[in-house]
Design an enzyme around this catalytic site. Structure first.
Site, short mmCIF file in Angstrom:
data_model
loop_
_atom_site.label_atom_id
_atom_site.label_comp_id
_atom_site.label_asym_id
_atom_site.label_seq_id
_atom_site.Cartn_x
_atom_site.Cartn_y
_atom_site.Cartn_z
N LYS A 152 9.40 -2.18 -7.66
CA LYS A 152 10.88 -1.46 -7.06
C LYS A 152 11.78 -1.56 -7.79
CE LYS A 152 8.60 -3.76 -3.04
NZ LYS A 152 7.38 -3.34 -3.07
C1 PLP Z 1 6.19 -2.75 -2.80
C2 PLP Z 1 4.72 -3.14 -3.63
C3 PLP Z 1 3.46 -2.32 -3.17
C4 PLP Z 1 3.83 -1.55 -2.09
O1 PLP Z 1 4.16 -0.40 -2.39
P1 PLP Z 1 5.15 0.46 -0.75
O2 PLP Z 1 5.66 1.46 -1.60
O3 PLP Z 1 5.56 -0.83 0.08
O4 PLP Z 1 3.58 0.95 -0.94
C5 PLP Z 1 2.99 -2.94 -3.80
N1 PLP Z 1 2.74 -3.84 -4.73
C6 PLP Z 1 3.82 -4.77 -5.40
C7 PLP Z 1 3.15 -5.26 -6.15
C8 PLP Z 1 5.01 -4.36 -4.11
O5 PLP Z 1 5.99 -4.81 -4.55
#
Ligand code: PLP
Length: 470
Positions: free
Chosen positions: A112
């Site tokens: 993120k």
């Molecule tokens: C947010 C997240 C995901 C999923 O990503 P999306 O963009 O919502 O599909 C997968 N793994 C981790 C560790 C995340 O923080």
């Protein structure tokens, strides 16, 4: 460049406007009116180019002159200087023709960070220019809150509040939210569940008096800026492995469909991607949709990969929009089916559109643990459980003739118990990320009560309380 809503009845916006509004007022998601195209020559030039230079090429194609080049460059450089790896997102080889793209070297060890860091810079710049302020409020079950509070901590025009269910996030995740030590970053522990937190965010947006008083905003995964920022690493990884002279495939641990949709955008921009593989855990709504052509909601199952415990993959609507030939009336009808009866059927041509590029697979919790152990024994690589779900699915992808890149979305140290259980290895948070463990934790515990939380936000936000930071 103009930005349009997938449901067709919201105003057409500029890049800056689309970034600030997040969700369109007709309930749709904003997408660029057309996809910018990069030539093979341009993509070849990305080989060996620093991450921030590639990021500038990609992001400026979407900003389209609305921010001066030198300024945009500076924001990108600052955003990715917070990453603790010179490659920003390094590629690690884990098999004969398979790689892991590590997206977790940012300040909160979560993928993120890649999007939040640049989104914060862009939003703060736009607000400052317009002499405006915003209050960001969100709910988090773990990673998003930390990444957002961290990214927006130095923003002049933004106060950030994240609610999390008290006692239900990990220690690492809680500390990331509570030890930032910035006056505009507020962690709120709610005496309730994640759903309670999320319902309160929704209720705040529906409370127009409150919404206007604090200039409420959100930075959830449907914000166009987040998708845009994630497009960059598909280009850097593919160029490093030989694009545009050979095609590359990617497997992505998927929740809200933001990360993998960014891969679709890269493909539309001219990047040679062979397959995009959607990896899910037991919450396999996307795998089922690809197989059956029908998107059918069920109950959320709690797993060892919490960031993928999702039933409504919001960003899938952006793909749907292209899959139905960008006809907003079709999207609107399908979305109202979903709301009214909990499912919708993809038109046959749309189903074909999706399956031509995407594959999908899921891994159960035992399979995920087994994969973590196998990968460790085979190559000494410690994968976090989300990454392991994708590695398992990648391995099962049939007829794989192109190099496979699996996206690693969290540092294994964020899930030490699961890593230990699967591999017998203890993994600790890297030194640079533990520094803040010395900071005192600052958090406010508030009851599960909308009025109480709103009063807290009004009091603490510079805009709501009328305090001026200047
Ligand atoms: C947010 C997240 C995901 C999923 O990503 P999306 O963009 O919502 O599909 C997968 N793994 C981790 C560790 C995340 O923080």
């Amino acid at each position: 460049m103009d930005y349009i809503s997938t449901r067709g009845s919201a105003p057409i916006l500029t890049f800056k406007e689309a970034l600030l509004v997040g969700l369109a007022e007709d309930g749709g998601l904003y997408v660029p009116q057309h996809w910018p195209k990069f030539s093979a020559k341009k993509i070849r030039s990305f080989r060996g180019m620093p991450y921030t230079d590639v990021a500038f090429h990609i992001i400026s194609a979407f900003v389209d002159g609305e921010i001066e080049d030198a300024l945009l460059r500076k924001m990108i450089d600052e955003a990715y200087a917070t990453f603790h790896h010179p490659a920003v997102v390094p590629l690690v080889q884990t098999g004969a023709d398979s790689w892991v793209l590590e997206l977790f070297h940012g300040p909160t060890l979560a993928f993120k960070d890649v999007a939040m860091q640049i989104l914060a810079k862009l939003m703060d710049h736009i607000l400052t220019e317009q002499g405006r302020r915003l209050t960001i409020v969100g709910a988090t079950s773990g990673d998003t809150g930390g990444a957002a509070l961290e990214a927006f901590k130095d923003c002049e025009g933004i106060d950030t509040f994240f609610m999390f269910p008290s006692g239900k996030v990990s220690d690492v995740q809680r500390r990331q939210m509570t030890t930032i030590g910035a006056a505009n970053a507020h962690a709120i522990a709610i005496d309730g569940s994640f759903d309670d937190c999320q319902s309160m965010v929704k209720a705040m947006f529906a409370d127009h008096g409150f919404r206007d008083a604090v200039q409420l905003s959100a930075v959830n995964s449907i914000n166009w800026g987040r998708v845009m920022a994630q497009t960059v690493y598909y280009f850097t990884a593919a160029a490093a492995l030989g694009a545009p002279d050979r095609d590359i495939s990617f497997t992505v641990p998927t929740g809200n469909f933001g990360d993998i949709f960014a891969g679709y955008v890269a493909k539309q921009m001219g990047l040679g991607i062979d397959r995009l593989v959607i990896a899910t855990n037991e919450n396999d709504i996307l795998s089922r949709t690809l197989l059956s052509g029908s998107y059918t909601l069920s109950e959320v199952e709690v797993t060892i990969t919490p960031s993928m415990d999702i039933q409504i993959s919001s960003n899938f609507e952006r793909l749907l929009f292209d899959a139905v030939g960008r006809d907003p009336s079709v999207v609107k009808n399908l979305m109202s089916d979903l709301k009214n009866k909990g499912d919708y059927a993809l038109p046959e041509s749309a189903h074909r559109f999706v399956t031509e590029l995407f594959s999908a697979g899921s891994a159960s919790q035992p399979q995920t643990l087994e994969m973590m152990g196998e990968v460790y024994n085979r190559s000494g690589y410690l994968a976090d459980p989300h990454t392991a779900v994708a590695m398992r699915v990648a391995e099962q992808a049939v007829d794989q003739t192109t190099p496979m890149v699996t996206l690693a979305t969290a540092h294994p140290a964020k899930f030490p118990d699961t890593v230990y259980k699967a591999t017998g290895q203890s993994v600790s948070v890297p030194d640079w990320a533990t520094q803040r463990a010395q900071n005192p934790e600052i958090l406010s515990l508030i009851e599960n009560d909308l009025a109480a939380v709103e009063a807290f936000i009004i009091d603490k936000s510079r805009i709501g309380s009328g305090r001026n930071a200047d």
